[in-house]
Each structure stands twice: as C-alpha cells, then as structure tokens.
Design an enzyme around this catalytic site. Structure first.
Site, PDB file in Angstrom:
ATOM      1  N   LYS B  81       0.843  -1.202   0.000  1.00 41.02           N
ATOM      2  CA  LYS B  81       0.000   0.000   0.000  1.00 41.02           C
ATOM      3  C   LYS B  81       0.878   1.252   0.000  1.00 41.02           C
ATOM      4  CE  LYS B  81      -3.945   1.883   2.596  1.00 41.02           C
ATOM      5  NZ  LYS B  81      -4.807   1.711   3.784  1.00 41.02           N
ATOM      6  N   SER B 156      -9.796   1.614   2.839  1.00 39.31           N
ATOM      7  CA  SER B 156      -8.919   2.370   1.969  1.00 39.31           C
ATOM      8  C   SER B 156      -7.867   1.522   1.239  1.00 39.31           C
ATOM      9  CB  SER B 156      -8.215   3.452   2.773  1.00 39.31           C
ATOM     10  OG  SER B 156      -7.296   2.889   3.685  1.00 39.31           O
ATOM     11  N   SER B 180      -9.957  -0.683   7.018  1.00 39.55           N
ATOM     12  CA  SER B 180      -9.329  -0.499   5.702  1.00 39.55           C
ATOM     13  C   SER B 180      -8.589  -1.700   5.126  1.00 39.55           C
ATOM     14  CB  SER B 180      -8.372   0.690   5.750  1.00 39.55           C
ATOM     15  OG  SER B 180      -9.090   1.896   5.670  1.00 39.55           O
TER      16      SER B 180
END
Lengths: 95, 487
Positions: B81, B156, B180
């Site tokens: 990420k 997210s 997330s």
C-alpha cells in the site's frame, strides 16, 4: 447544530486551509449534519468513565541516551520544494 | 502454468524445488499486470526495474543458501500500500500533496520483508491518506472491483485487495484504521487481517489516526496471512507503541481442531438494513463452524451503535494533528503565496482532496478551544465503554463472529454525495480498532450478482492465533477462497 459561515472560516484558518466560497457552503452543511450525528454520544452517561487514549497499558517509553544513526542532511533536504545546501527555504517572514 | 495465480506457499515450493526461478515468478506477475491493470487500476507506481533487480539478488540467495524453513517469502512478489515508506521509491498516500515524495528511509514492516527476500511489485492505490471506504477519495484515480468493474473494491486498502483478487501480486500489505484491510478484503473476496494494536511496528507508515492505525496482510488464503504475520510482527524501538510481547509461530495453529471453541454472535451486528444475502451467507457460515465443533453463544456488545460517532471524532481529531506536517516546506507539493501564511493555506488547499479537508476541518473543530471536552474527551470515554464490551464478551467466548460489511461492493459514485452514508459502511469493522483487538475477514459466499461476501472473526488482544485457527478450519471446509473473477 448549525455551523455558521464565520465558524467555518475560523476553523479553516486554524487548519491552514484556504477555502472557496463553494467549499465553505458545502463543508458548513456537511459538518453540521455530521456533528448532529455525533450528538448521539451525549445519550450516554460517562461521568465516572476514564477516557481511553490508547488501548495498550504502556507508559512513557524511553530509549537509551546514546548516539545513534540519523538521516544525513542531504537526504533530509532531498524532498524539500525549495532549499539551500543546509536549510529549507520559505517565503520571507520578517520584513 | 500461470504462476501469478499461486499462493505464497505454492510459489515457495516451486522455488525450493528449483522448478522455476524468482525471475520467472516476477515476470509472470508482470504479464498479468500488463493484461489486466488497465481495467483494475490497482497500482499508483509499478516498480518493474527494481523488482527484476530484487529477483536476481534473491535468486543468488536461493542458489547459494540452503533455503531455511523460516525464510518463507524468499522470491515472493508482494504489492505494498502506498502509505508505507519504501526507501528510494515514491510513496504518495494517493495524495497530490505527496505526489513526488521519495522516502529517505524504509518502514520497519517492509524492512522485515526485505530481510526475508520479498520482491516489491508496486505501490497500491488507496483513499487519500487512508481516509475512505472505496478508493474514490484517491487523489489520482478509483480502483475497480475485479468482480464487477463498475463497483468499488472497498477501501482504503482497495488497491492491495484488488491486486490480490486480480492476481496482480501473490499477496499484499495494507493498513487498517477503521476497517481499511478487512472491508476491501471482504468486497474483493480475499483474506485481510488487522493485527492487535501494537503487534506490528508502524514506523514508516504515514500516520492517519495514531491510536488506531495498524499494518496487516491481504492474501489469497489464511495460511499466507499467517506467514506474513510471522514476518511483519515485531517489537520495534522506533515505534514506542509497538508492544513487547512474545511472538508465536502463527502458522502452528493452522489445522488444529476447533471442537469446543466458543464463538460469540453479537446481536447488535444482525440489524435492520443489513443486506439479506449477506445475512444469509454469514448465518450459513456460523452453521458451518458449528458443524466443525464450535459452540455458538449469543452475546451482546451494547455500545456498538456508538462506534461510528466515536470513531469519527477520534480519527478526525488525530488526523487534523498528524496532517499539520504537510505545509509545503519539508516535502511534497508547494503552492505559491504572498507570504508564509498564504503559502501554507494555498499549499494545503490545492494539495489535499475534499474528504481529507473535510476530516481536517471536523478534527480541528472537535479539538478547538471550548469543544475539546464535549467531543474528544467524550469520545475517549465512550471508547472505554466499547472496549469494556469486548472485555466482558471475551470472558465468555474465544472468538466473535460477525459480517465484515453490511453489504457487498457498491457501485462507483453511489455513496460519494453523502459522507455520513459512506462512514456507516464501516459500521462492523470500526469497533475492533477502537478496542484495539485483532480481526480477520475471510470469504464466506457470493451474492446473486456474483459479488464476494466477507465473514469477520474477532479475537482477544494478542490472540491472532485463535482467529487464524478458526478462519483456517472454515476455509478448509469451503471452496469460496478458490473462486477467481473472470477478467
């Protein structure tokens, strides 16, 4: 709770955000409805409840007071939008 | 053989038997990326050249060293990420304000992956600064759900989840502040684990809400999740909130019997408004666990209804403070201005997207003079009540079972107009972060539209082993995790 335009401007200044007229309108109404939703918390009696800032039972964590590796200056300056060989450069502060 | 489809364990076996090289695996993953990335848009940065170099380095290690049983990700391509700092590789948090930021240091979690010989495939898209549930708040573009390209992948960590589901990596790393990792894993049909707060060092993770943020794996099955947990978990002097606790071998519990384990079903998680298909799948999953010997117990987490409000006070307050550092001086984007104040105001106005500004405004309001007690302190007190709910329930049961998300993946644009509706999509994951306990989402079915549904298992503090054990037992008795989207 209705957030006034003056309040929105005050908060935006504290947050260092310059907002357009349109954004002030939008955030004003959205913040009002989100804060209304948060009013829910007042249904609960929390008089003698300790606040939780952190879920672990850690107290101050100290490292040994010894010399250790840190990032070289040129690496620390590498990402700055404007810098000299030793310092960050910003718009003039004092006339 | 399509190497990109494999799991960590499968790739590792082939590498150990020298049937394929590290470069073969990396090439296969990039072939897959070349074929599907235009549709999915999971990556902000693709690190092909660096990956080839890393693969060749790793190959030397594979050839020279006798592979140790503990080095389980040597040569494994992973996606990371884009809020984990990777030294020398652009790290943007999907924000315009960090569009050109190249970290001069490596996060502890990825340092540990490097030591174990992983290969970085690329940095994945996310909601800007991890604020969102759909990747629609990315400052660059929206990632698509591999199961239906008109739908969001969740967020997210939507890029990491979509990349795993679309086989654009062998596995991925995400971060979870209010769901997330677990929510996008559920919506993309993969496995996502949020460890106990303090289990994984957050040094080098760009901070959103420091009392809630945690790094964790997104994988194609439960075993891979345990393998990555073995590597990224650590006590780290560079993160004073990382806990000094014993580190088990998380793979050791996989395959153990779950007979007699007590699973709590909280009545507050089966509510009006929950999608019927989600409810049916989750209830079937509970029956399945029962057939494997688990004992279901109805329990109550009475303050569940206050979690979303509590979370959005605490998370936005912490964010408004953490994001004060983006001032156009030290790194990232800078806008012009007639003086210093003007430069700050313009830089932040042009650099941050609408959701980030909204949350900074909300947090600044909550912390501003005269409001602190009414909002921040009140929310911290309610947080104590939520945490106590879990402590009470965990006196009776070993694991709590819930849906991960009240619905399957929604359509792009469906919830962007009303921020509060978007916040409510995290209703089942947020309490876990507030209580600091670990949670895992695993696939437990599909809707009639062929969209994945996730089952969430929640454990006691530092008891990831119990949720991994139950998750593995369930996974091994079902076929959901073997399904892949048609792309």
């Amino acid at each position: 709770m209705k957030i006034s335009k003056e309040e929105v401007e005050h908060i935006a200044k504290l947050a260092r955000l310059s907002l357009s007229g349109e954004e002030k309108e939008l955030f004003g109404s959205q913040l009002s409805s989100i804060l209304d939703y948060m009013e829910k918390l007042n249904e609960l009696d929390t008089r003698d409840i300790e606040p939780t800032s952190h879920v672990l039972s850690l107290s101050d964590v100290m490292r040994d007071d010894t010399l250790r590796h840190s990032i070289p200056r040129e690496d620390a300056l590498m990402n700055a939008p404007d810098h000299t060989d030793k310092f960050y450069r910003v718009p003039k502060i004092i006339e | 053989m399509e190497l990109y489809r494999l799991t960590i364990t499968e790739v590792r076996d082939l590498l150990e038997r020298k049937e394929v090289s590290a470069r073969d695996v990396v090439n296969s993953v990039y072939q897959r990326i070349d074929a599907v990335e235009d549709k999915i848009k999971a990556f902000v940065t693709i690190t092909r050249d660096e990956a080839m170099k890393m693969a060749d380095e790793v190959q030397k290690r594979i050839t020279l060293e006798k592979i140790q049983g503990t080095i389980s990700i040597l040569g494994i391509p992973l996606a990371i990420k884009d809020n984990l700092c990777t030294k020398g590789i652009r790290t943007t948090c999907s924000s315009k304000i960090l569009y050109n930021f190249v970290p001069p240091y490596e996060s502890t979690a990825t340092s540990r992956l490097i030591e174990q010989g992983y290969v970085l495939i690329g940095k994945t898209n996310m909601d800007e600064f991890a604020m969102g549930s759909s990747t629609e708040n990315s400052g660059f573009f929206t990632t698509k759900n591999p199961w239906d390209l008109e739908r969001i992948p969740g967020g997210s960590s939507g890029g990491s989840a979509a990349a795993s589901a679309a086989d654009e990596c062998i596995a991925a790393i995400g971060s979870d502040t209010g769901g997330s990792i677990r929510q996008p894993a559920a919506l993309c049909g993969v496995v996502g684990l949020k460890p106990t707060y303090g289990r994984v060092s957050r040094f080098g993770l760009v901070a959103f809400a420091s009392s809630l943020d945690q790094i964790g794996p997104i994988t194609k099955n439960v075993r891979d999740s345990a393998i990555l947990m073995n590597i990224i978990s650590s006590h780290d002097p560079l993160d004073s909130t990382s806990a000094s606790v014993p580190l088990p071998d998380f793979t050791a519990v996989l395959g153990r019997d779950i007979k007699g384990i007590r699973i709590g079903i909280p009545r507050e998680y089966f509510i009006e408004g929950m999608d019927k298909e989600v409810e049916v799948s989750v209830k079937k999953a509970i029956k399945k666990l029962e057939s494997l010997g688990a004992i279901p117990v109805e329990v109550s987490l009475p303050h569940t209804g206050y979690a979303v409000a509590t979370y959005y006070v605490l998370a936005t307050s912490e964010a408004s403070s953490n994001l004060a550092r983006y001032d156009g001086v030290k790194y990232g984007f800078r806008a012009g201005g007639k003086d210093l104040m003007d430069m700050y105001m313009n830089t932040r106005a042009q650099g941050f997207g609408p959701e980030v500004k909204r949350r900074i405004m909300l947090g600044t309001y909550a912390l501003s003079s005269g409001y602190y007690e009414a909002y921040y302190k009140k929310a911290q007190q309610v947080r104590t009540l939520i945490k106590r709910d879990f402590e009470e329930v965990f006196k009776e049961v070993d694991v709590i079972v819930t849906p991960t998300s009240p619905t399957a993946a929604f359509k792009i644009g469906e919830k962007t107009a009303d921020p509060l509706q978007m916040y409510l999509s995290d209703i089942f994951t947020i309490s876990v972060n507030l209580a600091g306990v670990p949670g895992i989402s695993i696939p437990c079915g599909f809707t009639s539209n062929n969209l994945p549904i996730g089952l969430q298992l929640i454990g006691r503090h530092f008891d990831e082993e119990s949720i991994l054990k139950v998750a593995y037992a369930y996974e091994q008795s079902t076929e959901w995790h073997k399904r892949r989207p048609d792309l």
